[in-house]
Design an enzyme around this catalytic site. Structure first.
Site, PDB file in Angstrom:
ATOM      1  N   PHE A 274      35.259  33.927  51.819  1.00 10.47           N
ATOM      2  CA  PHE A 274      36.622  34.231  52.027  1.00 10.47           C
ATOM      3  C   PHE A 274      37.600  34.747  52.557  1.00 10.47           C
ATOM      4  CE2 PHE A 274      41.228  32.839  51.006  1.00 10.47           C
ATOM      5  CZ  PHE A 274      41.066  32.083  51.901  1.00 10.47           C
TER       6      PHE A 274
ATOM      7  N   ASP B 162      35.797  43.227  50.571  1.00 16.41           N
ATOM      8  CA  ASP B 162      37.026  42.993  50.512  1.00 16.41           C
ATOM      9  C   ASP B 162      37.476  42.629  48.808  1.00 16.41           C
ATOM     10  OD1 ASP B 162      38.647  41.072  49.109  1.00 16.41           O
ATOM     11  OD2 ASP B 162      38.723  39.181  51.501  1.00 16.41           O
TER      12      ASP B 162
ATOM     13  N   LYS C 102      46.821  40.474  45.854  1.00 17.28           N
ATOM     14  CA  LYS C 102      46.625  39.508  44.617  1.00 17.28           C
ATOM     15  C   LYS C 102      47.446  40.704  43.641  1.00 17.28           C
ATOM     16  CE  LYS C 102      43.385  35.916  45.131  1.00 17.28           C
ATOM     17  NZ  LYS C 102      44.083  35.088  46.028  1.00 17.28           N
TER      18      LYS C 102
HETATM   19  C1  LIG Z   1      38.888  37.514  49.252  1.00 15.39           C
HETATM   20  C2  LIG Z   1      40.046  36.984  48.882  1.00 15.39           C
HETATM   21  N1  LIG Z   1      40.484  37.613  50.643  1.00 15.39           N
HETATM   22  C3  LIG Z   1      41.406  37.696  50.925  1.00 15.39           C
HETATM   23  C4  LIG Z   1      42.162  36.365  51.022  1.00 15.39           C
HETATM   24  C5  LIG Z   1      43.828  36.516  50.869  1.00 15.39           C
HETATM   25  O1  LIG Z   1      44.518  36.784  50.787  1.00 15.39           O
HETATM   26  P1  LIG Z   1      46.115  35.530  50.611  1.00 15.39           P
HETATM   27  O2  LIG Z   1      46.164  34.553  50.817  1.00 15.39           O
HETATM   28  O3  LIG Z   1      46.968  37.544  49.914  1.00 15.39           O
HETATM   29  O4  LIG Z   1      45.896  36.583  52.486  1.00 15.39           O
HETATM   30  C6  LIG Z   1      41.810  35.924  49.251  1.00 15.39           C
HETATM   31  C7  LIG Z   1      42.852  34.784  48.537  1.00 15.39           C
HETATM   32  O5  LIG Z   1      42.303  34.693  48.181  1.00 15.39           O
HETATM   33  C8  LIG Z   1      40.537  36.828  47.942  1.00 15.39           C
HETATM   34  O6  LIG Z   1      40.308  35.472  47.501  1.00 15.39           O
END
Ligand SMILES: Cc1ncc(COP(=O)(O)O)c(C=O)c1O
Length: 403
Positions: A134, A219, A248
Protein backbone atom coordinates in the site's frame (compact mmCIF):
# COMPACT_ATOMS: atom_id res chain seq x y z
CA UNK A 1 -23.74 21.03 17.15
CA UNK A 2 -24.81 17.96 19.06
CA UNK A 3 -23.54 14.47 18.31
CA UNK A 4 -26.26 13.61 15.80
CA UNK A 5 -25.94 16.94 13.99
CA UNK A 6 -22.20 16.43 13.63
CA UNK A 7 -22.69 12.95 12.20
CA UNK A 8 -25.48 14.04 9.86
CA UNK A 9 -23.43 17.00 8.61
CA UNK A 10 -20.38 14.88 7.76
CA UNK A 11 -22.56 12.25 6.15
CA UNK A 12 -24.35 14.77 3.99
CA UNK A 13 -21.53 17.21 3.17
CA UNK A 14 -18.38 15.08 3.02
CA UNK A 15 -17.40 12.77 0.17
CA UNK A 16 -18.52 9.32 1.18
CA UNK A 17 -15.13 7.64 0.90
CA UNK A 18 -14.35 6.78 4.51
CA UNK A 19 -15.76 3.80 6.36
CA UNK A 20 -17.06 5.73 9.38
CA UNK A 21 -17.29 4.45 12.94
CA UNK A 22 -20.25 5.93 14.85
CA UNK A 23 -18.42 8.09 17.40
CA UNK A 24 -17.47 11.77 17.39
CA UNK A 25 -13.99 12.34 18.78
CA UNK A 26 -13.37 15.82 20.12
CA UNK A 27 -10.39 15.65 22.44
CA UNK A 28 -7.13 13.77 22.92
CA UNK A 29 -4.21 13.56 25.35
CA UNK A 30 -1.38 11.05 25.17
CA UNK A 31 -2.80 7.65 24.31
CA UNK A 32 -6.37 8.66 25.19
CA UNK A 33 -9.15 10.29 23.20
CA UNK A 34 -12.62 11.33 24.30
CA UNK A 35 -15.84 11.48 22.36
CA UNK A 36 -18.34 14.32 22.38
CA UNK A 37 -20.17 12.70 25.32
CA UNK A 38 -17.01 12.52 27.39
CA UNK A 39 -16.51 8.77 26.94
CA UNK A 40 -12.82 7.80 27.12
CA UNK A 41 -11.03 5.49 24.67
CA UNK A 42 -7.50 4.08 24.67
CA UNK A 43 -6.31 4.83 21.15
CA UNK A 44 -4.48 1.97 19.43
CA UNK A 45 -5.32 3.55 16.08
CA UNK A 46 -3.69 6.96 16.62
CA UNK A 47 -5.11 8.24 13.35
CA UNK A 48 -3.55 5.38 11.36
CA UNK A 49 -0.23 5.86 13.09
CA UNK A 50 -0.05 9.65 13.06
CA UNK A 51 -0.24 10.40 16.80
CA UNK A 52 2.96 8.44 17.47
CA UNK A 53 4.06 10.89 20.18
CA UNK A 54 0.59 10.89 21.71
CA UNK A 55 -2.26 13.30 21.14
CA UNK A 56 -1.55 16.98 21.77
CA UNK A 57 1.99 16.45 22.99
CA UNK A 58 2.79 19.64 24.97
CA UNK A 59 5.99 20.30 23.00
CA UNK A 60 4.11 20.07 19.70
CA UNK A 61 1.33 22.30 21.00
CA UNK A 62 3.86 24.86 22.22
CA UNK A 63 5.78 24.84 18.93
CA UNK A 64 2.62 25.26 16.87
CA UNK A 65 1.28 28.09 19.06
CA UNK A 66 4.59 29.96 18.94
CA UNK A 67 5.04 29.56 15.20
CA UNK A 68 1.40 30.51 14.50
CA UNK A 69 2.13 33.91 15.96
CA UNK A 70 5.34 34.28 13.97
CA UNK A 71 4.65 33.08 10.42
CA UNK A 72 2.15 30.48 9.23
CA UNK A 73 2.91 30.27 5.55
CA UNK A 74 5.96 30.87 3.40
CA UNK A 75 6.34 29.40 -0.08
CA UNK A 76 9.51 27.40 -0.62
CA UNK A 77 10.47 29.99 -3.24
CA UNK A 78 11.65 32.00 -0.22
CA UNK A 79 13.96 30.80 2.54
CA UNK A 80 12.56 30.19 6.01
CA UNK A 81 14.20 29.58 9.39
CA UNK A 82 11.86 26.79 10.56
CA UNK A 83 12.12 24.94 7.25
CA UNK A 84 15.92 25.02 7.42
CA UNK A 85 15.87 23.87 11.04
CA UNK A 86 13.53 21.01 10.20
CA UNK A 87 15.61 19.91 7.20
CA UNK A 88 18.71 19.82 9.40
CA UNK A 89 17.01 17.81 12.12
CA UNK A 90 15.43 15.43 9.62
CA UNK A 91 18.61 14.67 7.72
CA UNK A 92 20.46 14.19 11.01
CA UNK A 93 18.21 11.22 11.85
CA UNK A 94 17.69 9.65 8.40
CA UNK A 95 19.91 6.69 7.50
CA UNK A 96 23.43 7.58 6.38
CA UNK A 97 23.62 9.23 2.96
CA UNK A 98 19.94 10.20 2.74
CA UNK A 99 20.73 13.86 3.01
CA UNK A 100 18.41 15.65 0.64
CA UNK A 101 14.66 16.02 1.06
CA UNK A 102 11.56 17.09 -0.78
CA UNK A 103 8.83 18.15 1.64
CA UNK A 104 5.16 17.57 0.93
CA UNK A 105 1.95 17.02 2.86
CA UNK A 106 1.12 13.32 2.94
CA UNK A 107 2.34 9.78 2.44
CA UNK A 108 0.92 9.47 -1.06
CA UNK A 109 2.69 12.67 -2.06
CA UNK A 110 5.97 11.39 -0.68
CA UNK A 111 5.53 8.33 -2.91
CA UNK A 112 4.55 10.44 -5.95
CA UNK A 113 7.80 12.32 -5.54
CA UNK A 114 9.78 9.06 -5.31
CA UNK A 115 8.18 7.69 -8.49
CA UNK A 116 8.95 10.84 -10.46
CA UNK A 117 12.46 10.98 -9.03
CA UNK A 118 13.13 7.38 -10.09
CA UNK A 119 12.12 8.14 -13.67
CA UNK A 120 14.04 11.41 -13.80
CA UNK A 121 17.20 9.98 -12.27
CA UNK A 122 17.43 6.84 -14.36
CA UNK A 123 15.71 8.01 -17.54
CA UNK A 124 13.77 4.73 -17.40
CA UNK A 125 10.03 4.29 -16.93
CA UNK A 126 9.46 1.05 -15.04
CA UNK A 127 8.86 0.74 -11.31
CA UNK A 128 8.67 -2.63 -9.59
CA UNK A 129 6.35 -2.72 -6.58
CA UNK A 130 5.18 -5.60 -4.42
CA UNK A 131 1.92 -7.56 -4.31
CA UNK A 132 0.20 -6.64 -1.05
CA UNK A 133 1.80 -3.20 -0.93
CA UNK A 134 0.00 0.00 0.00
CA UNK A 135 1.48 3.31 -1.07
CA UNK A 136 -1.52 5.66 -1.09
CA UNK A 137 -4.36 6.56 -3.40
CA UNK A 138 -3.27 9.40 -5.67
CA UNK A 139 -2.81 8.17 -9.25
CA UNK A 140 0.92 7.35 -9.10
CA UNK A 141 0.88 5.97 -5.56
CA UNK A 142 -2.29 4.04 -6.39
CA UNK A 143 -0.56 2.48 -9.37
CA UNK A 144 2.06 1.08 -6.98
CA UNK A 145 -0.60 0.00 -4.45
CA UNK A 146 -1.66 -3.62 -4.92
CA UNK A 147 -5.26 -4.13 -3.74
CA UNK A 148 -7.48 -4.31 -6.79
CA UNK A 149 -10.48 -2.89 -4.95
CA UNK A 150 -8.58 0.41 -4.75
CA UNK A 151 -7.12 0.20 -8.24
CA UNK A 152 -9.65 -1.25 -10.63
CA UNK A 153 -12.27 1.53 -10.58
CA UNK A 154 -9.59 3.96 -11.74
CA UNK A 155 -8.01 2.15 -14.67
CA UNK A 156 -6.04 3.10 -16.66
CA UNK A 157 -3.40 3.86 -14.05
CA UNK A 158 0.16 5.08 -14.50
CA UNK A 159 1.82 2.67 -16.95
CA UNK A 160 5.00 0.67 -16.40
CA UNK A 161 4.38 -0.07 -12.73
CA UNK A 162 4.34 -3.80 -12.11
CA UNK A 163 4.02 -5.99 -9.03
CA UNK A 164 6.08 -8.96 -7.91
CA UNK A 165 5.27 -11.57 -5.25
CA UNK A 166 6.47 -10.36 -1.85
CA UNK A 167 9.62 -11.51 -0.10
CA UNK A 168 10.88 -13.47 -3.12
CA UNK A 169 14.27 -12.42 -4.41
CA UNK A 170 14.20 -14.75 -7.42
CA UNK A 171 10.97 -13.16 -8.64
CA UNK A 172 12.45 -9.71 -8.10
CA UNK A 173 15.47 -10.60 -10.22
CA UNK A 174 13.29 -12.09 -12.97
CA UNK A 175 11.14 -8.95 -13.04
CA UNK A 176 14.00 -6.54 -13.70
CA UNK A 177 14.18 -5.45 -17.33
CA UNK A 178 16.06 -2.95 -19.47
CA UNK A 179 13.32 -0.46 -18.63
CA UNK A 180 13.44 -0.79 -14.84
CA UNK A 181 14.19 2.35 -12.85
CA UNK A 182 13.48 1.32 -9.27
CA UNK A 183 12.12 -1.18 -6.80
CA UNK A 184 9.68 0.24 -4.25
CA UNK A 185 9.04 -1.73 -1.07
CA UNK A 186 7.67 -1.36 2.47
CA UNK A 187 10.07 -2.99 4.98
CA UNK A 188 6.92 -3.93 6.89
CA UNK A 189 3.69 -4.05 4.90
CA UNK A 190 1.22 -2.16 7.07
CA UNK A 191 -2.11 -2.08 5.24
CA UNK A 192 -1.10 -5.41 3.73
CA UNK A 193 -1.58 -7.08 7.14
CA UNK A 194 1.52 -6.17 9.20
CA UNK A 195 3.89 -8.43 7.32
CA UNK A 196 7.55 -8.09 8.21
CA UNK A 197 9.90 -8.79 5.29
CA UNK A 198 12.06 -11.83 6.09
CA UNK A 199 15.75 -11.51 6.95
CA UNK A 200 17.85 -11.37 3.80
CA UNK A 201 15.16 -9.91 1.55
CA UNK A 202 16.00 -6.22 1.78
CA UNK A 203 19.72 -7.09 1.75
CA UNK A 204 19.13 -9.08 -1.43
CA UNK A 205 17.18 -6.24 -3.03
CA UNK A 206 20.03 -3.86 -2.18
CA UNK A 207 22.51 -6.15 -3.97
CA UNK A 208 20.19 -6.55 -6.94
CA UNK A 209 19.68 -2.79 -7.26
CA UNK A 210 23.43 -2.15 -7.00
CA UNK A 211 24.17 -4.78 -9.62
CA UNK A 212 21.51 -3.57 -12.08
CA UNK A 213 21.91 0.13 -11.25
CA UNK A 214 18.34 0.55 -10.02
CA UNK A 215 17.10 2.76 -7.24
CA UNK A 216 16.01 0.99 -4.07
CA UNK A 217 13.11 2.94 -2.57
CA UNK A 218 11.62 2.21 0.84
CA UNK A 219 8.17 3.37 1.86
CA UNK A 220 8.48 3.97 5.62
CA UNK A 221 5.38 6.15 5.84
CA UNK A 222 3.91 3.77 8.42
CA UNK A 223 6.97 1.95 9.77
CA UNK A 224 9.27 4.97 10.13
CA UNK A 225 9.93 7.47 12.92
CA UNK A 226 10.44 5.05 15.80
CA UNK A 227 7.27 3.01 15.31
CA UNK A 228 9.09 -0.33 15.24
CA UNK A 229 11.68 0.37 17.94
CA UNK A 230 14.31 1.69 15.50
CA UNK A 231 14.08 5.16 14.01
CA UNK A 232 13.45 3.48 10.65
CA UNK A 233 12.45 -0.15 10.18
CA UNK A 234 15.15 -0.70 7.51
CA UNK A 235 17.70 -0.31 10.31
CA UNK A 236 16.74 -3.79 11.55
CA UNK A 237 18.47 -5.15 8.46
CA UNK A 238 21.11 -2.42 8.09
CA UNK A 239 19.95 -1.73 4.57
CA UNK A 240 19.97 1.85 3.34
CA UNK A 241 17.76 2.68 0.37
CA UNK A 242 18.48 5.35 -2.24
CA UNK A 243 15.12 6.99 -1.58
CA UNK A 244 12.87 6.81 1.48
CA UNK A 245 9.26 7.99 1.83
CA UNK A 246 8.05 9.35 5.16
CA UNK A 247 4.87 11.02 6.46
CA UNK A 248 2.23 10.18 9.09
CA UNK A 249 3.86 11.04 12.49
CA UNK A 250 6.59 13.30 11.12
CA UNK A 251 5.07 16.53 12.44
CA UNK A 252 3.37 15.29 15.60
CA UNK A 253 -0.04 15.18 13.93
CA UNK A 254 0.17 17.94 11.34
CA UNK A 255 0.30 17.00 7.65
CA UNK A 256 3.88 16.57 6.50
CA UNK A 257 5.42 14.20 3.98
CA UNK A 258 9.10 13.90 3.13
CA UNK A 259 10.93 12.08 0.39
CA UNK A 260 14.57 11.78 1.37
CA UNK A 261 17.23 10.65 -1.06
CA UNK A 262 20.93 10.45 -1.69
CA UNK A 263 22.22 13.81 -2.82
CA UNK A 264 23.09 12.79 -6.39
CA UNK A 265 19.69 11.15 -6.80
CA UNK A 266 17.76 14.23 -5.67
CA UNK A 267 20.07 16.34 -7.84
CA UNK A 268 18.30 14.86 -10.87
CA UNK A 269 15.36 17.10 -10.08
CA UNK A 270 15.82 20.52 -11.63
CA UNK A 271 13.91 23.72 -10.83
CA UNK A 272 10.26 23.20 -11.72
CA UNK A 273 10.44 19.39 -11.97
CA UNK A 274 8.38 18.91 -8.84
CA UNK A 275 6.64 21.15 -6.29
CA UNK A 276 3.69 21.72 -4.01
CA UNK A 277 2.49 25.08 -2.71
CA UNK A 278 2.78 23.97 0.92
CA UNK A 279 6.27 22.41 0.65
CA UNK A 280 8.07 23.09 3.92
CA UNK A 281 5.28 25.15 5.44
CA UNK A 282 6.73 26.91 8.54
CA UNK A 283 3.91 25.94 10.90
CA UNK A 284 4.23 22.28 9.97
CA UNK A 285 8.02 22.43 10.07
CA UNK A 286 7.90 23.94 13.57
CA UNK A 287 5.80 20.96 14.64
CA UNK A 288 8.23 18.67 12.79
CA UNK A 289 11.21 20.14 14.67
CA UNK A 290 9.46 19.60 17.99
CA UNK A 291 8.47 16.06 16.96
CA UNK A 292 12.06 15.11 16.11
CA UNK A 293 13.32 16.68 19.36
CA UNK A 294 10.85 14.67 21.40
CA UNK A 295 11.55 11.47 19.45
CA UNK A 296 15.31 11.76 19.88
CA UNK A 297 15.74 13.47 23.26
CA UNK A 298 13.12 11.37 25.03
CA UNK A 299 14.29 8.17 23.28
CA UNK A 300 10.71 7.43 22.30
CA UNK A 301 11.67 4.62 19.92
CA UNK A 302 12.94 2.65 22.94
CA UNK A 303 9.36 2.68 24.25
CA UNK A 304 8.26 0.94 21.06
CA UNK A 305 10.86 -1.77 21.68
CA UNK A 306 10.05 -2.65 25.27
CA UNK A 307 6.33 -1.90 25.19
CA UNK A 308 6.15 -3.73 21.87
CA UNK A 309 7.64 -6.83 23.49
CA UNK A 310 5.26 -6.50 26.45
CA UNK A 311 2.23 -6.09 24.18
CA UNK A 312 3.26 -8.82 21.76
CA UNK A 313 3.80 -11.37 24.51
CA UNK A 314 0.37 -10.51 25.95
CA UNK A 315 -1.13 -10.99 22.47
CA UNK A 316 0.66 -14.34 22.18
CA UNK A 317 -0.88 -15.34 25.52
CA UNK A 318 -4.27 -14.42 24.10
CA UNK A 319 -3.47 -16.57 21.08
CA UNK A 320 -2.77 -19.53 23.36
CA UNK A 321 -6.24 -19.01 24.82
CA UNK A 322 -8.28 -18.16 21.71
CA UNK A 323 -8.47 -20.55 18.81
CA UNK A 324 -9.71 -17.72 16.59
CA UNK A 325 -6.27 -16.06 16.61
CA UNK A 326 -4.26 -17.40 13.71
CA UNK A 327 -1.07 -15.38 14.12
CA UNK A 328 0.45 -12.46 16.02
CA UNK A 329 3.16 -10.55 14.17
CA UNK A 330 5.01 -7.26 13.79
CA UNK A 331 7.85 -5.27 15.27
CA UNK A 332 7.84 -2.74 18.10
CA UNK A 333 4.45 -1.06 18.32
CA UNK A 334 3.45 -1.96 14.77
CA UNK A 335 1.61 -5.18 15.53
CA UNK A 336 -1.05 -7.29 13.91
CA UNK A 337 -3.27 -10.12 15.08
CA UNK A 338 -4.66 -12.28 12.29
CA UNK A 339 -8.03 -13.84 13.06
CA UNK A 340 -9.82 -16.72 11.40
CA UNK A 341 -12.78 -14.44 10.66
CA UNK A 342 -13.61 -10.92 9.53
CA UNK A 343 -12.46 -8.38 12.14
CA UNK A 344 -15.15 -5.70 11.71
CA UNK A 345 -17.20 -6.89 14.69
CA UNK A 346 -14.07 -6.97 16.84
CA UNK A 347 -13.30 -3.37 15.89
CA UNK A 348 -16.80 -2.18 16.76
CA UNK A 349 -17.07 -4.15 19.99
CA UNK A 350 -13.67 -3.10 21.32
CA UNK A 351 -14.69 0.48 20.53
CA UNK A 352 -17.87 0.06 22.57
CA UNK A 353 -15.66 -1.11 25.43
CA UNK A 354 -13.35 1.89 25.20
CA UNK A 355 -10.48 0.68 23.00
CA UNK A 356 -9.88 1.85 19.42
CA UNK A 357 -8.10 -0.62 17.15
CA UNK A 358 -7.62 -0.75 13.39
CA UNK A 359 -7.95 -3.33 10.69
CA UNK A 360 -5.38 -4.25 8.04
CA UNK A 361 -7.28 -6.17 5.43
CA UNK A 362 -10.31 -8.31 6.32
CA UNK A 363 -8.77 -10.62 8.89
CA UNK A 364 -6.10 -8.64 10.69
CA UNK A 365 -6.54 -6.44 13.75
CA UNK A 366 -3.82 -3.81 13.59
CA UNK A 367 -2.32 -1.94 16.53
CA UNK A 368 -0.51 1.38 15.98
CA UNK A 369 -0.72 3.00 19.42
CA UNK A 370 1.12 6.15 20.45
CA UNK A 371 4.56 5.15 21.71
CA UNK A 372 3.77 6.92 24.98
CA UNK A 373 1.10 4.37 25.85
CA UNK A 374 1.36 2.82 29.33
CA UNK A 375 1.47 -0.84 30.34
CA UNK A 376 -1.85 -0.33 32.13
CA UNK A 377 -3.44 0.92 28.92
CA UNK A 378 -2.05 -2.10 27.08
CA UNK A 379 -3.45 -4.35 29.82
CA UNK A 380 -6.85 -2.74 29.34
CA UNK A 381 -6.76 -3.46 25.61
CA UNK A 382 -5.77 -7.07 26.22
CA UNK A 383 -8.66 -7.54 28.70
CA UNK A 384 -11.12 -5.99 26.24
CA UNK A 385 -9.84 -8.10 23.33
CA UNK A 386 -10.05 -11.18 25.51
CA UNK A 387 -13.72 -10.61 26.28
CA UNK A 388 -14.63 -9.54 22.72
CA UNK A 389 -12.93 -12.60 21.21
CA UNK A 390 -14.72 -14.84 23.68
CA UNK A 391 -18.08 -13.32 22.69
CA UNK A 392 -17.28 -13.70 19.01
CA UNK A 393 -16.11 -17.28 19.37
CA UNK A 394 -19.20 -18.21 21.43
CA UNK A 395 -21.51 -16.58 18.94
CA UNK A 396 -19.84 -18.44 16.10
CA UNK A 397 -19.83 -21.80 17.80
CA UNK A 398 -23.55 -21.45 18.71
CA UNK A 399 -24.31 -20.38 15.13
CA UNK A 400 -25.90 -17.12 16.33
CA UNK A 401 -25.03 -13.90 14.47
CA UNK A 402 -22.18 -12.18 16.32
CA UNK A 403 -23.53 -8.70 16.92
C1 LIG B 1 3.16 2.57 3.74
C2 LIG B 1 2.24 3.68 3.35
N1 LIG B 1 2.55 4.46 2.32
C3 LIG B 1 1.77 5.47 1.93
C4 LIG B 1 0.60 5.76 2.59
C5 LIG B 1 -0.27 6.89 2.12
O1 LIG B 1 -0.24 7.91 3.06
P1 LIG B 1 -1.36 9.06 3.04
O2 LIG B 1 -2.62 8.42 3.47
O3 LIG B 1 -0.83 10.08 4.01
O4 LIG B 1 -1.43 9.58 1.65
C6 LIG B 1 0.23 4.97 3.69
C7 LIG B 1 -1.03 5.24 4.41
O5 LIG B 1 -1.53 4.46 5.15
C8 LIG B 1 1.06 3.91 4.07
O6 LIG B 1 0.76 3.12 5.11
Amino acid sequence: MNEQEIIDTENSLMANVFSKKPIVITRGKGALVWDVNGKEYVDFNSGYGVALLGHCHPKIVEAVCQQAQQLITCHAGYYNDKRSEFLRKLTEITPKGLTKAFLSNSGAESVECALKLARKHTGKPEIIAVMGAFHGKTMGALSATWDKKYREPFFPLVPEIKHIPPDNLEKAREAVSEKTAAILVEPIRGEGGIRVTPDGYLEGLRELCDEKKLLLMFDEVQSGFGRTGKLFACQYWNVIPDVMCLAKPLAGGLPLGATVAREEVMASFKVGDHSTTYSGNPLVCAAGCAAIDVLVNERIADNASFLGLYFKSALLELQAKHKSIKEVRGLGLMLGMELKFDVLNVLLKTMEKGVLVLDAGRNVVRFLPPLVISKEQIDKAIAVLDSVLEEEENARSSGAPAN
